[in-house]
Design an enzyme around this catalytic site. Structure first.
Site, mmCIF file in Angstrom:
data_model
loop_
_atom_site.group_PDB
_atom_site.id
_atom_site.type_symbol
_atom_site.label_atom_id
_atom_site.label_comp_id
_atom_site.label_asym_id
_atom_site.label_seq_id
_atom_site.Cartn_x
_atom_site.Cartn_y
_atom_site.Cartn_z
ATOM 1 N N GLU A 1 4.745 5.465 3.787
ATOM 2 C CA GLU A 1 6.187 5.218 3.842
ATOM 3 C C GLU A 1 6.635 4.662 5.183
ATOM 4 O OE1 GLU A 1 4.764 7.758 2.430
ATOM 5 O OE2 GLU A 1 5.457 7.630 0.356
ATOM 6 N N HIS B 1 10.442 16.680 -5.046
ATOM 7 C CA HIS B 1 10.859 15.665 -6.021
ATOM 8 C C HIS B 1 12.324 15.836 -6.420
ATOM 9 C CE1 HIS B 1 6.479 15.374 -6.468
ATOM 10 N NE2 HIS B 1 6.642 14.245 -7.108
HETATM 11 C C1 LIG Z 1 4.306 10.889 1.143
HETATM 12 C C2 LIG Z 1 4.178 10.715 -0.331
HETATM 13 N N1 LIG Z 1 4.460 9.521 -0.887
HETATM 14 C C3 LIG Z 1 4.385 9.345 -2.217
HETATM 15 C C4 LIG Z 1 3.995 10.369 -3.023
HETATM 16 C C5 LIG Z 1 3.931 10.183 -4.532
HETATM 17 N N2 LIG Z 1 2.545 10.248 -4.962
HETATM 18 C C6 LIG Z 1 2.013 11.396 -5.432
HETATM 19 S S1 LIG Z 1 0.390 11.274 -5.693
HETATM 20 C C7 LIG Z 1 0.360 9.657 -5.226
HETATM 21 C C8 LIG Z 1 -0.931 8.908 -5.230
HETATM 22 C C9 LIG Z 1 -1.975 9.608 -4.444
HETATM 23 O O1 LIG Z 1 -3.166 8.919 -4.483
HETATM 24 P P1 LIG Z 1 -4.451 9.428 -3.734
HETATM 25 O O2 LIG Z 1 -4.146 9.746 -2.317
HETATM 26 O O3 LIG Z 1 -5.511 8.432 -3.980
HETATM 27 O O4 LIG Z 1 -4.823 10.794 -4.443
HETATM 28 P P2 LIG Z 1 -5.073 11.109 -5.982
HETATM 29 O O5 LIG Z 1 -3.760 11.578 -6.554
HETATM 30 O O6 LIG Z 1 -5.576 9.871 -6.637
HETATM 31 O O7 LIG Z 1 -6.058 12.215 -6.006
HETATM 32 C C10 LIG Z 1 1.630 9.242 -4.858
HETATM 33 C C11 LIG Z 1 1.989 7.879 -4.422
HETATM 34 C C12 LIG Z 1 3.716 11.612 -2.412
HETATM 35 N N3 LIG Z 1 3.342 12.683 -3.123
HETATM 36 N N4 LIG Z 1 3.804 11.754 -1.080
#
Ligand SMILES: Cc1ncc(C[n+]2csc(CCOP(=O)(O)OP(=O)(O)O)c2C)c(N)n1
Lengths: 324, 378
Positions: A60, A129
């Site tokens: 972000e 959220h």
């Molecule tokens: C700071 C932040 N930005 C956006 C989100 C929304 N979000 C939740 S999970 C996710 C993707 C995460 O991907 P990754 O780090 O590859 O982990 P995975 O869920 O695939 O295990 C996003 C964008 C969040 N939880 N926190």
């Protein structure tokens, strides 16, 4: 004239802004192929390409910080923060950089940036959220903060925010994304920073924005059955506040209640209360009262119905106001 | 896999058990364990998957608001979870259900956050498993700080395996882009903290493929921060165990951080709210299905007669019982009292908050009296 949801109206507004100005670019996590987690940007990358609708890395601070640089190159970035609770990693860029650039450069650098944030609770989500971060931003000079509450405003306000040369925090009431209204794309919209009387009344004024506008309208309907006339104002703009509309109503009814989801302590209601008291003291029949979230973190979703102001809490406060 | 990080994946991957279930050797890593241990990991993975499927079903039936599935990532989680010592500490994301299982966290407790009755209902101190962290990457800094604390407490490099401790911080491939994660790397490196950064590269951050986060294999990032990185076949429980064990040992003995990239795949949706058909192709899933982390261990166990048939039937019974337990406990999980939300805001509460709590309790009670006296309810 078409009937559409808030999400679709935003989509249509973004589309029109992208068409109107080649300098408009969208950026954010998952806004491309997926169309955003709320599908607000659905189809836009397909139609405008990856250079105009940018899928950002999961960062972000990076999204907002790079938008600062793009704005300096004459672009008009529209950044999507996926959920309210994820804006904080970008908070430093927003309050320390975005907000201050125009001031620091004595007007040489503009920050025509929009930061879209789906905000508020009521969707049964896990933590981070359902937050209402508006006061943090409204407290920061240099930022403008607006919140839409219906599809018509969503359509127009997003375009106006993009056209603005100031950075605008654009709050979208996520639990209302799927509520429909008629959207006239030929109408002349209200100015972006104007409040609107959405329900005229004479006994008590309710001041709301975003998701709480509907709650207040429902309260007004319920109160009418008991012979009480509530005036509901949709503030639309939280910074700057349209005090002319607010003061006029306060002088008419003499009783004002502010309603928001964010905690009451140091929330927008506090500022409204102070300014109404300053401007309308001799017209008031009761202190300005505030309905809001409690001064706790947003609770687990099974308790959100207790946390969020609802019709009963608003009506309860109406009783208190009238009891003075 | 067309991306730069994918192309070299097969070459660079530490693997000790092939997708066909054959043991292979690696010059740097060896699995130290018996067939009985392998059967144990198999059980862990099967039960983890069962917890996951049952929770997904509970979400579909409206009992959970959302669920983040770990389907396909069982080997990465069980292999690393089983590499830990009792005194080690874990900082998970929101998806480490298999690690939680290995640390003895009651699976029922994992449901609270997703059901919306609590914010993570287990005791982090007692379990060595910090609360789930939703904000991407934030926990990697907490993990680093905790590791710095261990070092200051003299619990690193004592030579006593019952004392030496380390931390594992989990995160995803998307998280590697966050400032917090990069800052965690800087701190860990600068203070030589006893930490293992365990990145489960499941190829996707919601809809964004790994190429959106990095043009080089993720494990290579570590070099730029001054500590080693290794890419392990995240669907190979033996390799994950071996690689994690070694990294933990390095950390505990005072040799600082390691980044492990467990190369794996998220076989399900990102969460139950996500629709992966919008952004990824079915063949990709098929490709990875052949690398299923559980199937290859089963193939090994069967081929080598390491277990008898009863092992599998008993495990199935155990798995059914676990699922039934989880379901029942989930359904019986009570909502907390709303007035409780005021109790936990501060360690030392404030008069203003107490007032709010009392006012809210009175407000709630007013409905009961109203409906009791029949003066119109709400
Ligand atoms: C700071 C932040 N930005 C956006 C989100 C929304 N979000 C939740 S999970 C996710 C993707 C995460 O991907 P990754 O780090 O590859 O982990 P995975 O869920 O695939 O295990 C996003 C964008 C969040 N939880 N926190």
């Amino acid at each position: 004239m078409a009937t559409m949801t808030i999400a679709k109206a935003l989509n249509a507004g973004l589309r029109r802004a992208l068409e109107a100005d080649p300098k408009v670019v969208l950026a954010g996590e998952d806004i491309g192929k997926l169309g955003g987690v709320f599908r607000v940007t659905e189809g836009l990358q397909k139609d405008f390409g990856e250079h105009r609708v940018i899928d950002s890395p999961l960062a972000e601070s990076g999204i907002i910080g790079t938008a600062v640089g793009m704005a300096m190159r004459g672009y008009r970035p529209v950044c999507e923060i996926q959920f309210d609770g994820f804006v904080y990693p970008a908070y430093d860029q927003i309050v320390s950089q975005v907000a201050k650039m125009h001031f620091r450069s004595r007007g040489l650098l503009k920050m025509p940036m929009v930061i879209r944030i789906p905000f508020g609770g009521g969707i049964g989500a896990v933590e981070h959220h359902s937050e209402s971060p508006e006061a943090y931003f409204a407290h920061t000079a240099g930022l403008k903060v607006v919140a839409c509450s219906n599809a018509l405003d969503a359509y127009w306000m997003i375009q106006q925010a993009i056209a603005s040369d100031d950075p605008v925090i654009f709050l979208e009431p996520k639990r209302r994304y799927h509520e429909k209204a008629e959207v006239d794309d030929t109408a002349t919209p209200d100015p972006l920073h104007a409040a609107r009387v959405v329900q005229p009344g004479s006994d008590v004024t309710l001041l709301a924005y975003g998701p709480m506008v509907k709650v207040c309208l429902d309260a007004a309907t319920a109160a009418a059955e008991e012979g009480r006339s509530l005036e509901v104002i949709d503030l639309r703009s939280l910074s700057p506040l349209d005090m002319a509309v607010v003061a006029q109503s306060a002088q008419k009814t003499g009783r004002v209640i502010t309603v928001h989801e964010a905690p009451v302590n140091l929330g927008l209601g506090s500022e409204l209360s102070a300014r109404i008291t300053e401007q309308c003291f001799y017209s008031l029949e009761a202190p300005v009262l505030r309905v809001g979230g409690f001064d706790t973190p947003y609770p687990p979703s099974r308790l959100e119905e207790d946390y969020l102001p609802d019709l009963d809490r608003v009506l309860d406060m109406v009783d208190r106001s009238l009891a003075y | 896999m067309s991306d730069a990080s994918g192309a070299r994946a097969e070459v660079e991957l530490v693997q000790l058990l092939t997708p066909e279930g054959e043991r292979v050797s690696h010059p740097d890593y060896t699995f130290h364990g018996t067939d009985a241990d392998i059967a144990g990991f198999y059980r862990d993975m099967v039960l983890t998957r069962r917890i996951d499927t049952e929770a997904t079903a509970l979400q579909r039936q409206g009992e959970l608001g959302i669920w983040a599935s770990c389907l396909g990532q069982e080997a990465a989680q069980v292999g690393s979870g089983r590499a830990m010592s009792d005194q080690d500490f874990v900082f998970p994301t929101y998806r480490e259900h298999g690690v939680a299982w290995c640390l003895g966290v009651d699976p029922v407790r994992l449901l609270g956050l997703f059901r919306g009755v609590d914010m993570g209902g287990w005791d982090p101190i007692a379990t060595g498993f910090a609360l789930y962290t939703i904000v991407i990457g934030a926990q990697t800094l907490h993990a680093t700080g905790y590791a710095m604390g261990l070092e200051r407490d003299g619990l690193v490099g004592t030579g006593d395996p019952a004392r030496d401790a380390a931390v594992i911080g989990y995160f995803g491939d998307g998280a590697i882009s966050q400032g917090d994660v990069n800052e965690a790397f800087v701190f860990a490196s600068s203070y030589n903290a006893p930490i293992v950064f365990f990145c489960q590269n499941n190829q996707w951050a919601i809809s964004e493929p790994i190429e959106r986060q990095s043009r080089i294999p993720l494990y290579q990032r570590a070099a730029g921060f001054g500590f080693p990185g290794v890419r392990v076949d995240g669907n190979d429980v033996l390799a994950v165990k071996a690689v994690t064990e070694e990294a933990l040992e390095r950390a505990r003995s005072g040799n600082g951080p390691t980044l492990i990239e467990a190369y794996t795949y998220r076989m399900g949706a990102h969460t139950t709210s996500d629709d992966p058909t919008k952004y990824r192709l079915a063949d990709e899933l098929e490709h990875w299905r052949l690398k299923d982390p559980i199937e290859r261990v089963r193939a090994y166990l069967v081929r080598h007669g390491a277990v008898d048939d009863a092992f599998f039937t008993d495990l199935e019974t155990e798995s059914d019982a676990l699922a039934a337990h989880l379901r029942q406990q989930c359904l019986e999980m009570p909502d907390p009292a709303a007035t409780e939300m005021f109790d936990w805001v501060y360690a030392e509460t404030t008069p203003y908050l107490k007032e709010q709590q009392a006012a809210f309790a009175a407000y709630q009670a007013s409905f009961e009296t109203e409906s009791a006296s029949g003066t119109g309810g709400h």
